[in-house]
Design an enzyme around this catalytic site. Structure first.
Site, PDB file in Angstrom:
ATOM      1  N   THR A  99       0.822  -1.205   0.000  1.00  0.00           N
ATOM      2  CA  THR A  99       0.000   0.000   0.000  1.00  0.00           C
ATOM      3  C   THR A  99       0.857   1.256   0.000  1.00  0.00           C
ATOM      4  O   THR A  99       0.558   2.238  -0.689  1.00  0.00           O
ATOM      5  CB  THR A  99      -0.908   0.002   1.248  1.00  0.00           C
ATOM      6  OG1 THR A  99      -1.705  -1.171   1.215  1.00  0.00           O
ATOM      7  CG2 THR A  99      -1.804   1.219   1.275  1.00  0.00           C
ATOM      8  N   THR A 175       2.179  -4.280   4.621  1.00  0.00           N
ATOM      9  CA  THR A 175       2.152  -4.554   6.059  1.00  0.00           C
ATOM     10  C   THR A 175       1.856  -6.011   6.403  1.00  0.00           C
ATOM     11  O   THR A 175       2.194  -6.469   7.482  1.00  0.00           O
ATOM     12  CB  THR A 175       1.097  -3.670   6.757  1.00  0.00           C
ATOM     13  OG1 THR A 175      -0.165  -3.878   6.132  1.00  0.00           O
ATOM     14  CG2 THR A 175       1.476  -2.206   6.674  1.00  0.00           C
ATOM     15  N   ASP A 176       1.235  -6.760   5.482  1.00  0.00           N
ATOM     16  CA  ASP A 176       0.772  -8.099   5.827  1.00  0.00           C
ATOM     17  C   ASP A 176       1.873  -8.992   6.391  1.00  0.00           C
ATOM     18  O   ASP A 176       1.661  -9.703   7.364  1.00  0.00           O
ATOM     19  CB  ASP A 176       0.165  -8.783   4.593  1.00  0.00           C
ATOM     20  CG  ASP A 176      -1.336  -8.594   4.541  1.00  0.00           C
ATOM     21  OD1 ASP A 176      -1.816  -7.573   5.059  1.00  0.00           O
ATOM     22  OD2 ASP A 176      -2.030  -9.479   3.984  1.00  0.00           O
ATOM     23  N   LYS A 254       1.990  -7.791  13.409  1.00  0.00           N
ATOM     24  CA  LYS A 254       0.770  -7.090  12.992  1.00  0.00           C
ATOM     25  C   LYS A 254      -0.386  -7.659  13.796  1.00  0.00           C
ATOM     26  O   LYS A 254      -0.745  -8.829  13.630  1.00  0.00           O
ATOM     27  CB  LYS A 254       0.543  -7.267  11.493  1.00  0.00           C
ATOM     28  CG  LYS A 254      -0.617  -6.427  10.955  1.00  0.00           C
ATOM     29  CD  LYS A 254      -0.759  -6.496   9.440  1.00  0.00           C
ATOM     30  CE  LYS A 254      -1.882  -5.588   8.953  1.00  0.00           C
ATOM     31  NZ  LYS A 254      -2.060  -5.615   7.497  1.00  0.00           N
TER      32      LYS A 254
END
Lengths: 431, 431
Positions: A99, A175-176, A254
């Site tokens: 992203t 970020t995953d 996360k």
């Protein structure tokens, strides 16, 4: 998704084109900026303006919004940015996708991964007041597709830039799987003389509350203004837009699907916080910068699996994975437990040569296999206690350790030794 | 573990025997109680006293401790307990094992699972001031060995006691898999007219900070004094000894290996807090008691697996589990993602008849497969989005749903429908 009929009608009435300058007033808030293209992921009631500070912002338009055309073409006046002197240091930015990468392609506003090195720098004008930026794109993929070869490429390229004189590397990353990548880079880049900081974004460019720019700028400030030299993850510290948290790359996970402060340090304090307006505060010890070179050790054993224990887990179903993998990390229950029948299967796999590490699916706290008989049995059989390592970090570490040695004792010793801040000091067990 | 040489010498000098009354003064704190046996799991510098209120307490002895022999044999005077009138309601206590069960075997102080129904009641005298207790032991196992048949037994026995007039059931349970069991009971006991409250203990009897008694008593108070009727987990609300949190059985997860407040409600508020000194406060809606009967629906499909996605997860290694299981719950990354090659394998398994549910390893937040192409592909292929369900709850629910129907559409619909509070209302996606 296209505009709502209401917005389509409005834009048509104003005769506004992309590139024209608009004013949007929602209640007391007024935004003036250049109309950006509406892309397929934008919500239908949002228009995107590029503000004079270089940021894109998504603004929800309702029937009570007041939208006016200020001028055809871009706004003439540019609000001057606060004066700041660049440190003259060079920071290497190595784009990988996600992203945050798509975000900074401000010309199109699209969130699919697509950017050039030039875009990346141009999109964050403040960063040039902090340091000289050398931006490159290594690849552009969603982080759920990040694999071992990608980790190796990032590690090699980062080592190369640092050895060539960069003050540090910023790795924009989806970020995953950012926590897996940061752990991998931490193990691969052992004697790191300059920091490697992974940054991501949880909000795409059509949301008013984007975190991409602040995270990028904070990473540059952190690299240039401190002497910390580890692999870090830098993300928003809270859901408010006030500071970023700098997490140790081996201790971060996360913990939320969508919040801007999704990343949490687990079993470890946040290393530092970077205030968006002011100072940088440290909350933990850290490795210092040096003038040495780094040698990337990127070999990884890929035949490793991560398995969460669950009631009803069948030894026969998981037997093959346990026996045919070089290494398996189990996230057991509580202090590191599995059912008796799974324990037998694991023992048999260990006897067959599989390296098995026990962590806890609780995530927080430390494993302790010495409290109950079954745990002691596992230890006797050669299962390696994962201390307070995250299951994900233990998985990445095991891949790395198995590429360094095939000696079972050495594997066990390395897994139980704190190499990159992945294992915390044992706290008082009474606590 | 035996006593330290210092304590051994001290006890010998006092000529103190188990059953004698001792006074121990550590600084300003004085404890008077009956010396209990030192067991194999006790720390070597701890002695265990049974206090006059019926509690066992472990006291650390140092060279600055003052230990005196008050009398041979048990203390004569018993401190009267605060007067309280029993509600006259009957609460059924169904023991299953775990630290809490062994804990209340106060005669030996041992932490291996061993208790009789009489011990369980006798160990918590306060509970008899709250309600009539009918205590039974269903089995006595560590919770990591808890399996589907155990869940079925608990559900059937709890339904039976409630249908026979009990005001509710307390299920003392090992903490390791308590969240899985609570979810299983929630699905099995659909029209529950009286509450079923699971309680555990994170501290064994030789720790001064035990939580077993307070959790048991709080559960009895909660059952008798409120009209809430669901499957709950009741555990300490914080690391201080002041209140217990009542969690919805489908929304709770053990999030720490050792803390007393290890259990957290995820994506859901705590339903209620029980103050150890006073009131009970509710923080969320809940199902009310009724006078109807409950019919336990205990059938479960056991050929179900829970798999955490990780970078490097190999489709070929996990192909068999995906294809040969009746159902698989994946805890994907972020909003519910897996790598493209795993996505292909999952799609192929779904086409082959496996029910696949996608949850997130972030645990907090909601899955959303509609943001990216790969997610939309999975949805099109028939992967069922797990909304904001915990992976563990989704696993248990899938076992239960697959035993209710074999129709793919119906399975998908049931999994996406909130049946027992396991799915929260969709919040504003802008947040």
């Amino acid at each position: 998704m296209s505009y709502s009929p209401f917005i389509s009608e409005l834009i048509k009435k104003l005769d506004a084109k992309e590139g024209d300058t608009l004013s949007v007033r929602n209640g007391e808030r007024e935004y003036v900026g250049t109309l950006m293209p509406h892309h397929e992921f934008s919500l239908e009631d949002i228009i995107i303006l590029k503000l004079s500070n270089g940021y894109n912002i998504g603004i929800r338009i309702s029937e009570s919004s007041s939208v006016t055309l200020i001028s055809k073409g871009a706004a003439k006046e540019k609000k001057p940015r606060p004066e700041q002197h660049s440190s003259g240091k060079t920071v290497s930015v190595l784009g990988t996708g996600g992203t945050i990468a798509s975000y900074v392609d401000y010309r199109t506003g699209a969130v699919h991964p697509a950017l050039s090195a030039g875009d990346l720098v141009a999109a964050v004008p403040e960063i040039k007041d902090i340091c000289d930026v050398k931006a490159e794109v290594l690849f552009s993929i969603f982080s759920e597709n990040m694999n071992v070869e990608n980790w190796q490429t990032i590690a090699e390229e980062a080592a190369d830039r640092i050895n060539a004189g960069a003050e540090g590397c910023i790795i924009p990353h989806g970020t995953d799987t950012m926590g897996y990548t940061s752990a991998a880079l931490a193990f691969m880049l052992g004697d790191l003389p300059k920091p490697v900081v992974l940054v991501g974004a949880q909000r795409s460019s059509d949301r008013p509350s984007s975190d991409a720019y602040t995270n990028l700028v904070s990473a540059a400030r952190f690299i240039v203004n401190t002497d910390a030299s580890e692999v870090f993850v830098l993300m928003h510290a809270s859901s408010s837009d006030s500071s970023a948290a700098v997490h140790r790359g081996t201790k971060v996970r996360k913990m939320h699907t969508s919040r801007r402060d999704a990343f949490k340090s687990v079993n470890s304090p946040v290393v530092a916080t970077v205030d968006f307006e002011g100072g940088i505060d440290f909350h933990a010890d850290y490795r210092k910068k040096s003038s040495s070179k780094v040698c990337a050790q990127t070999e990884m054993e890929t035949n490793v699996a991560l398995l969460q224990y669950f009631p009803g887990m069948s030894p026969s179903v998981f037997s093959r994975i346990l026996h045919e993998s070089s290494g398996v990390v189990i996230s057991g229950t509580g202090l590191g437990h599995v059912s008796s029948d799974m324990a037998e299967e694991i023992k048999s796999a260990v006897q067959g040569g599989t390296s098995v590490v026990m962590t806890s699916q609780c995530l927080y706290g430390r494993t302790n296999l010495n409290v109950y008989n079954t745990g002691r049995d596992l230890i006797s059989a050669g299962v390696i206690p994962g201390e307070d390592m995250l299951p994900e970090t233990a998985y990445v570490k095991l891949m790395w350790v198995l590429a360094q040695t095939s000696d079972a004792d050495k594997i066990s010793e390395m897994m139980r030794t704190n190499l990159r801040g992945e294992i915390s000091d044992r706290r008082d067990i009474s606590e």
